[in-house]
Design a protein around this motif. Structure first.
Motif, short mmCIF file in Angstrom:
data_model
loop_
_atom_site.label_atom_id
_atom_site.label_comp_id
_atom_site.label_asym_id
_atom_site.label_seq_id
_atom_site.Cartn_x
_atom_site.Cartn_y
_atom_site.Cartn_z
N LEU A 89 0.80 -1.22 0.00
CA LEU A 89 0.00 0.00 0.00
C LEU A 89 0.83 1.27 0.00
CD1 LEU A 89 -2.67 -1.19 2.58
CD2 LEU A 89 -2.89 -1.09 0.09
N ARG A 90 2.10 1.15 0.35
CA ARG A 90 3.01 2.28 0.35
C ARG A 90 4.38 1.82 -0.13
NH1 ARG A 90 1.61 6.89 3.07
NH2 ARG A 90 -0.32 6.84 4.25
N PRO A 91 4.98 2.48 -1.12
CA PRO A 91 4.42 3.60 -1.88
C PRO A 91 3.31 3.14 -2.81
CG PRO A 91 6.47 2.88 -2.87
CD PRO A 91 6.33 2.08 -1.60
N PHE A 92 2.57 4.07 -3.35
CA PHE A 92 1.43 3.77 -4.20
C PHE A 92 1.87 3.04 -5.47
CE2 PHE A 92 -0.97 5.02 -7.98
CZ PHE A 92 -2.20 4.46 -7.67
N GLU A 93 1.10 2.01 -5.85
CA GLU A 93 1.27 1.32 -7.12
C GLU A 93 -0.03 1.43 -7.90
OE1 GLU A 93 2.81 -2.66 -6.96
OE2 GLU A 93 3.86 -2.27 -5.09
N ASN A 136 -10.32 6.18 1.31
CA ASN A 136 -9.51 7.32 1.75
C ASN A 136 -10.36 8.54 2.08
OD1 ASN A 136 -6.85 6.38 1.80
ND2 ASN A 136 -6.63 6.57 -0.40
N ALA A 148 -5.27 7.10 7.11
CA ALA A 148 -4.15 7.84 6.53
C ALA A 148 -2.80 7.23 6.89
CB ALA A 148 -4.20 9.30 6.98
N PHE A 151 -3.00 3.68 4.25
CA PHE A 151 -3.25 3.74 2.81
C PHE A 151 -2.64 4.99 2.19
CE2 PHE A 151 -6.62 1.28 4.76
CZ PHE A 151 -6.73 0.17 3.92
N SER A 152 -2.06 4.82 1.01
CA SER A 152 -1.58 5.96 0.24
C SER A 152 -2.77 6.64 -0.46
CB SER A 152 -0.59 5.50 -0.84
OG SER A 152 0.57 4.97 -0.27
N PRO A 153 -2.68 7.94 -0.70
CA PRO A 153 -3.70 8.60 -1.52
C PRO A 153 -3.68 8.01 -2.93
CG PRO A 153 -2.35 10.21 -0.35
CD PRO A 153 -1.67 8.88 -0.19
#
Length: 252
Positions: A89-93, A136, A148, A151-153
């Motif tokens: 979940l971090r970094p966003f894919e 989100n 927050a 989860f990444s935006p």
């Protein structure tokens, strides 16, 4: 809603027992957090986040409690969940991998071949970007850290791609499932024109207020059916196809 509250309590208790220290958190999204949840017509959508990928035994145990303890309390359309590994979940894919997934759509497949289902149900799902965008913005924590913190935006362009992917076959699907597709098309237009993130119910209400009068009977009938009321009037299949064509021509 008392049954749903029992369901949510049982969900946290049973999944915590199965996953133990591997569980990071359980998070609600979908109609429940968007204010249009109805036990008679909705499903319950949630995401389970874990530290490490589940073993086959974990997945069997998760399915056992899901079907034996939770399914009797589920709303009419059942339960839909994804299991996600926290590190993914971090970094966003752009394509977020899931470790496991289940919904009413897969119910019979699981019953017919549970071992095969458990072994093969993992990968990527374009719909996840849409689910996590809603999570989100509006999600609810059942247990675990704040949204927050986990989860990444989701970039708006990725959310848009997920919406477009979901309606790509709308011209064919709208005559098969007119209620879902009609309302889904409305909420996609609402996002394109106004940046609104809506439920299907909210999308339909937006459509009544913002789209041409020609489409009002169709949208109104979809909303009435979606909310468990008899639809007034009959909608011709050609109107459904024309509506889907209009929306796709507008957004693509």
């Amino acid at each position: 809603m008392q049954r749903t509250q029992q369901l949510l309590t049982a969900l946290v208790t049973s999944y915590t027992q199965v996953l133990g220290s591997n569980l990071v958190g359980i998070y609600l999204h979908g109609s429940y957090v968007l204010g249009s949840y109805n036990e008679d017509v909705s499903d319950l959508d949630y995401v389970v986040v874990v530290h490490h990928a589940l073993t086959a035994t974990n997945k069997r145990e998760l399915m056992s409690v899901t079907l034996q303890k939770l399914w009797p309390l589920a709303p009419k359309k059942g339960l839909e969940f994804h299991v996600l590994v926290q590190a993914a979940l971090r970094p966003f894919e752009a394509l977020i991998p899931f470790d496991f997934h289940f919904s009413k759509y897969h119910y019979q497949n699981y019953l017919q071949a549970p071992d095969q289902y458990i072994q093969t149900m993992h990968g990527t799902d374009p719909d996840l970007a849409a689910h996590l965008t809603i999570l989100n913005h509006y999600g609810q924590v059942l247990t675990g850290p704040a949204i927050a913190a986990v989860f990444s935006p989701i970039p708006p362009a990725v959310y848009w791609q997920a919406l477009v992917f979901d309606i790509a076959d709308a011209q064919a699907e709208i005559t098969v499932d007119p209620v879902y597709v009609t309302l889904n098309l409305c909420r996609v237009l609402a996002y394109q024109r106004s940046g609104l993130i809506l439920s299907k119910n909210g999308g339909g209400r937006w459509g009544l207020d913002h789209l041409a009068l020609r489409w009002r009977p169709l949208i109104d009938a979809a909303l009435q059916t979606y909310n468990g009321k008899p639809a007034s009037g009959r909608i011709d299949s050609s109107d459904l196809t024309d509506f889907a064509t209009m929306v796709l021509t507008t957004i693509l």
